[in-house]
Design an enzyme around this catalytic site. Structure first.
Site, short mmCIF file in Angstrom:
data_model
loop_
_atom_site.label_atom_id
_atom_site.label_comp_id
_atom_site.label_asym_id
_atom_site.label_seq_id
_atom_site.Cartn_x
_atom_site.Cartn_y
_atom_site.Cartn_z
N ASN A 91 6.60 19.65 75.73
CA ASN A 91 7.59 20.02 74.71
C ASN A 91 7.04 20.94 73.63
O ASN A 91 7.64 21.08 72.57
CB ASN A 91 8.19 18.76 74.06
N ARG A 151 12.08 25.95 58.12
CA ARG A 151 10.83 26.62 57.79
C ARG A 151 10.72 27.90 58.62
O ARG A 151 11.58 28.18 59.46
CB ARG A 151 9.64 25.72 58.12
#
Length: 747
Positions: free
Chosen positions: A300, A357
Site C-alpha cells: 500500500n 498536506r
C-alpha cells in the site's frame, strides 16, 4: 488570465530561479551546526518543461507580501524542496534536525538550524514542545510541515496558533475533519462525493471487525483512522487474515501516528489509484489540478506514479475534480491538498481519503502544470488570493516519478549505510528532476524513512517520459547501500506498464513470488557480454604505454586482438560462457566476433574505472549504458537494466583450467532465523525447547515503523533465542536457532 508582458531580463531571472541548477548557499554558523568547508552540489527548484515553464512565468507576477522567515518542521528531501522555493521567494529559512541529522543536506541549505533532540522521531521531529522552542529561538513567523511527521497533526496546528505562528497548510478544523478517515468518509458522503461501502465508525475489537467483514463481505481493507502512507493498512481475504491484519495494523498505527483506531471498508478488486490535487485560499477559492495515477504500489505504498493517467478521460477528470473541490469547500480547505479515489475498469470512482498536506508525488503535477505547489501553499498561508483560475489550468506533456529507496527490492526490506558513491542523473533540457536530501557521504539511518530520492522525468508524450526514466535509472549511481533501482527499471520497462493496463495489484500479479531480479533474455546477455568484452579490452590497453616517454605501463606494441570467454551470471550460457574474438579498430571502437552470432562493431565511451560506460552498437544504432561497479579477479561486477551481474572474462588457458575448480558447499541456513533488516525486536512468540510447525510465527521485527513477522521455514524445536523484546538487531543477525526437524505430528 492575460499573459503578463515581462522584459527579457526579467524572464531570464524568473526561468533561472525555478529551472536552472544554481549553487546553493552555505549554512551559517549556529550552535548546532559547524560551518562547511566544501561546496554543496547544485539542485533544481521545480519542473522545467518548456510549455509549463512559459505558462508559469506568465501566471506569476510577483510573490507579494508573505513571510520574512519560515521554519520547516521536517527533514530530508522534502525539507530541501521547501527551502528552495522559500529562497526563490526571498524568504529566510530555519531547519530543524535531530542529533543524527546534524550534517544533513537540509541543515546545510537553510539559513539557520536548530537541534530539536535525539535521533528517535518521538524525541525530535515529533516533539511539539521542542519545535515550538525552536520557533521562539529563531523568530520564525510560519511553519511548513512537509509531509509525514506533524504535517497532519491538528494538535500541532492548534499549538502554533496559540503561539501566533502561521501553519502553512489547512486550518485545524479542516485537518481534523479530513485527517480522520472515519469522519472524512461521512463528510465526503454529505458533500456528494462517491464513497466506498464500509463501516462508518471505529472498529472496537477483533470480533467487531469480523462482524463488519461478514456484513460487507470479503475482501476488506483494514486502515488506520489517523494515518496514511501505507502504514497501519492491511488487506484481508478471510477471518484468519483479518485477525492477523487487525493486530499488525493496530500496532503500526499506534507506532506511526500515536493513534490505534482502525476502520474497515470494502476492498475494490482491480482498482486504479487516482488522486486529484486541490489548491485553496483563505477567501473561499478552490481549484483542482489534473490527476495523478499512483497504482503501482507495494504494501500500500506508492512506488511509481505518473501524471496524467491513461485511464481517465476528460469527462471523468472533470467529475473527479468537481467532487474534490466540493469536498474541499465543504470543510473550508485553504492550502494544497489531495483527494484520493479508487477507480474501476468502467471509470466508476470512489472516495478513498483526503491528505491534508503536500503529497510526496507532487513534482509530477508541477511538471505538467508549471505550478510551484510549495509557493502556492506559502502564498495562501500568507492570506493571498489564488492567482490561478480553473480555466488557466491545463495539461502540458507527461511526467513519471520513481521513488528510489535504500531497500532490498526482492525482500522489500530497508537498507542502512553510508553512500560511498552517489551520482544523480541529469540532462541539459530540464526533463530530469531529482528531489533528494542527500549527497555522497550521507548516511541512511535506521531511524527514518529510507527514501533516497524522488526521480522524476518529463516528456511531451508518455512514451518519451518513460524512455527518459529508463535512461535516468540506468545512469543513477548509488553505492554503499542496497537500492530498489532494479525493481523500478523492471516496472517502467514492463510491457503491461507501458501499455497503461495497470492496477494496484500490478506487482502482486506480475511477481506473485516476489521480484527476483531482472531476467536477461538471449539478446540482453549478448549485449552485456559484448560491452563487457570491450571494457575488458580497454583495461588491457590501459596497461600499455602508447606514447614514447609516457611510462607507467607495459612496453612494446600493444595487442590488437584477443580471444576470451565471457560468462554473464544468470545468462543462458552461464555454464560455458561465450567465446569472443576482440579486434581493436581504434581506442574506443572494437570488432567482436562469436561463432554463434558473427561480427558486430561496438564503441564505448568509458574513461577507465569511472562509474558509467556508454556503448553504441554500430550496425543497429542501439545505445547501452552500464555501470562499472567493481573489478573481480576475472572480470567485473556491472549494473545493467538496473540489476547487478557478475561478468567473468577468461583467456583460453583460464577457461580450460576453470573446469577443474571445485565449488564451496553452501551452509544450511534453514536452522537459523535471521533478522531481515536492522531494527528492533517487537515481540518473541517462542521459547527454548518449544516445538514449532512450519509457518509458525516466531518473532516480529520493526524498522522505520514497519513491522515484519518472522516465521519458521520448517518444523523443529527451538534450540536458542538470542533476543528479547526491545533488542536492537542488525541485518542478518541470528535471533533464533532451530534444532533438526521433528515429526510434525508432535508440533
Amino acid at each position: 488570465m492575460l499573459p503578463r508582458i515581462v522584459s527579457s531580463a526579467a524572464l531570464r531571472t524568473a526561468v533561472a530561479s525555478t529551472c536552472r541548477r544554481a549553487p546553493v548557499l552555505m549554512v551559517r554558523r549556529t550552535p548546532s551546526v559547524l560551518p562547511l568547508t566544501r561546496r554543496l552540489p547544485t539542485r533544481s527548484y521545480v519542473s522545467c518543461s518548456k510549455p509549463a515553464r512559459e505558462e508559469y512565468v506568465n501566471m506569476v507576477k510577483d510573490y507579494g507580501k508573505t513571510f520574512d522567515k519560515i521554519l520547516i518542521a521536517n527533514r530530508g528531501e522534502i525539507a530541501c524542496r521547501v527551502i528552495r522555493s522559500a529562497k526563490k521567494m526571498g524568504i529566510k529559512t530555519v531547519a530543524i534536525h535531530s542529533d543524527a541529522d546534524a550534517n544533513a543536506l537540509h541543515v546545510r541549505l537553510a539559513d539557520e538550524a536548530v537541534n530539536v533532540g535525539p535521533a528517535p522521531t518521538s524525541q525530535s521531529y515529533l516533539s511539539i514542545p521542542n519545535i515550538l522552542a525552536a520557533i521562539r529561538q529563531t523568530g520564525a513567523q510560519a511553519v511548513h510541515p512537509g509531509y509525514g511527521f506533524l504535517s497532519e497533526n491538528a494538535a500541532f496546528v492548534k499549538a502554533l496558533e496559540a503561539e501566533g505562528v502561521v501553519f502553512i497548510g489547512p486550518s485545524e478544523s479542516a485537518m481534523a475533519d479530513m485527517g480522520d478517515k472515519i469522519e472524512s468518509k461521512i463528510i465526503a458522503k454529505a458533500s456528494g462525493v462517491n464513497t466506498i461501502p464500509g463501516f462508518n465508525g471505529v472498529v472496537e475489537s477483533i470480533e467487531h471487525a469480523k462482524t463488519i467483514a461478514a456484513e460487507i463481505t470479503y475482501p476488506v481493507m483494514i486502515k488506520a483512522s489517523a494515518g496514511g502512507g501505507g502504514k497501519g493498512m492491511r488487506i484481508a481475504w478471510n477471518d484468519a487474515e483479518l485477525v492477523e491484519g487487525y493486530k499488525l495494523a493496530k500496532q503500526e498505527s499506534l507506532s506511526s501516528f500515536g493513534d490505534d483506531r482502525l476502520l474497515i471498508e470494502k476492498y475494490i478488486d482491480n482498482p486504479r489509484h487516482i488522486e486529484i490535487q486541490v489548491l485553496g485560499d483563505k477567501h473561499g477559492n478552490v481549484i483542482w489540478l489534473p490527476e495523478r495515477e499512483c497504482s503501482i504500489q507495494r504494501r500500500n505504498q506508492k512506488v511509481v506514479e505518473e501524471a496524467p493517467s491513461v485511464h481517465i478521460d476528460p469527462e471523468t477528470r472533470r467529475k473527479m475534480g468537481e467532487q474534490a473541490v466540493a469536498l474541499s469547500k465543504h470543510v473550508g480547505y485553504s492550502s494544497a491538498g489531495t483527494v484520493e479515489f479508487l477507480a474501476d475498469s468502467q471509470r466508476n470512482f470512489y472516495f478513498l481519503e483526503m491528505n491534508t498536506r503536500l503529497q510526496v508525488e507532487h513534482p509530477i503535477t508541477e511538471y505538467i502544470t508549471g505550478i510551484d505547489l510549495v509557493e502556492q501553499m506559502i502564498r495562501s498561508a500568507a492570506g493571498q488570493k489564488l492567482s490561478i483560475k480553473q480555466e488557466d489550468v491545463g495539461i502540458k506533456g507527461w511526467a513519471v516519478e520513481s521513488r528510489v529507496y535504500a531497500e532490498d527490492p526482492e525482500k522489500y526490506l530497508p537498507s542502512i549505510g553510508r553512500l560511498t558513491k552517489y551520482i544523480e542523473p541529469r540532462d541539459d533540457i530540464g526533463n530530469v528532476r531529482c528531489d533528494s536530501g542527500i549527497v555522497e557521504g550521507s548516511e541512511i539511518s535506521i531511524y527514518y524513512d529510507p527514501m533516497i530520492c524522488k526521480l522524476v522525468t518529463y516528456g511531451q508524450t508518455r512514451d518519451q517520459a518513460i524512455s527518459t526514466m529508463q535512461k535516468a535509472l540506468d545512469e543513477y549511481v548509488i553505492k554503499g547501500v542496497t537500492h530498489n533501482i532494479p525493481l523500478l527499471r523492471e516496472i517502467v520497462s514492463h510491457p503491461r506498464f507501458q501499455s497503461g493496463k495497470i492496477s494496484t495489484k500490478f506487482l502482486a500479479e506480475e511477481y506473485p513470488e516476489g521480484f527476483k531480479g531482472t531476467k536477461l533474455n538471449a539478446e540482453d546477455v549478448l549485449d552485456l557480454a559484448s560491452v563487457s568484452s570491450v571494457l575488458w579490452a580497454k583495461r588491457e590497453m590501459g596497461k600499455w604505454a602508447f606514447t614514447e616517454g609516457q611510462g607507467g605501463g607495459l612496453s612494446g606494441k600493444p595487442p590488437s586482438e584477443w580471444s576470451v570467454w565471457v560468462n554473464v551470471s544468470g545468462g543462458q550460457n552461464e555454464d560455458n560462457g561465450t567465446r569472443f574474438t576482440i579486434r581493436r579498430l581504434n581506442n574506443d571502437e572494437f570488432e567482436l566476433e562469436t561463432p554463434e552470432h558473427g561480427k558486430r562493431v561496438v564503441s564505448a565511451n568509458w574513461p577507465l574505472e569511472t562509474p558509467l560506460a556508454h556503448a553504441l552498437f554500430k550496425e543497429t544504432g542501439k545505445h547501452l549504458t552500464v555501470q562499472y561497479l567493481d573489478v573481480l579477479p576475472l572480470g567485473f561486477k556491472l549494473q545493467h537494466l538496473g540489476s547487478k551481474f557478475d561478468v567473468t572474462i577468461q583467456n583460453e588457458r583460464q577457461h580450460e583450467l576453470s573446469k577443474y575448480m571445485i565449488e564451496k558447499p553452501k551452509q544450511d541456513m534453514a536452522k537459523f532465523i535471521l533478522s531481515p533488516m536492522p531494527g528492533s525486536v517487537v515481540s518473541v512468540a517462542v521459547e527454548v525447547g518449544q516445538t514449532i510447525a512450519e509457518g509458525e510465527e516466531l518473532a516480529v521485527v520493526e524498522a522505520m515503523k514497519m513491522q515484519n513477522v518472522l516465521r519458521a521455514a520448517r518444523a523443529g524445536k527451538i534450540k536458542k533465542v538470542n533476543v528479547q523484546p526491545g533488542t536492537a538487531v542488525a541485518a542478518d543477525e541470528i535471533i533464533i536457532e532451530i534444532d533438526d526437524e521433528v515429526n510434525t505430528a508432535t508440533a
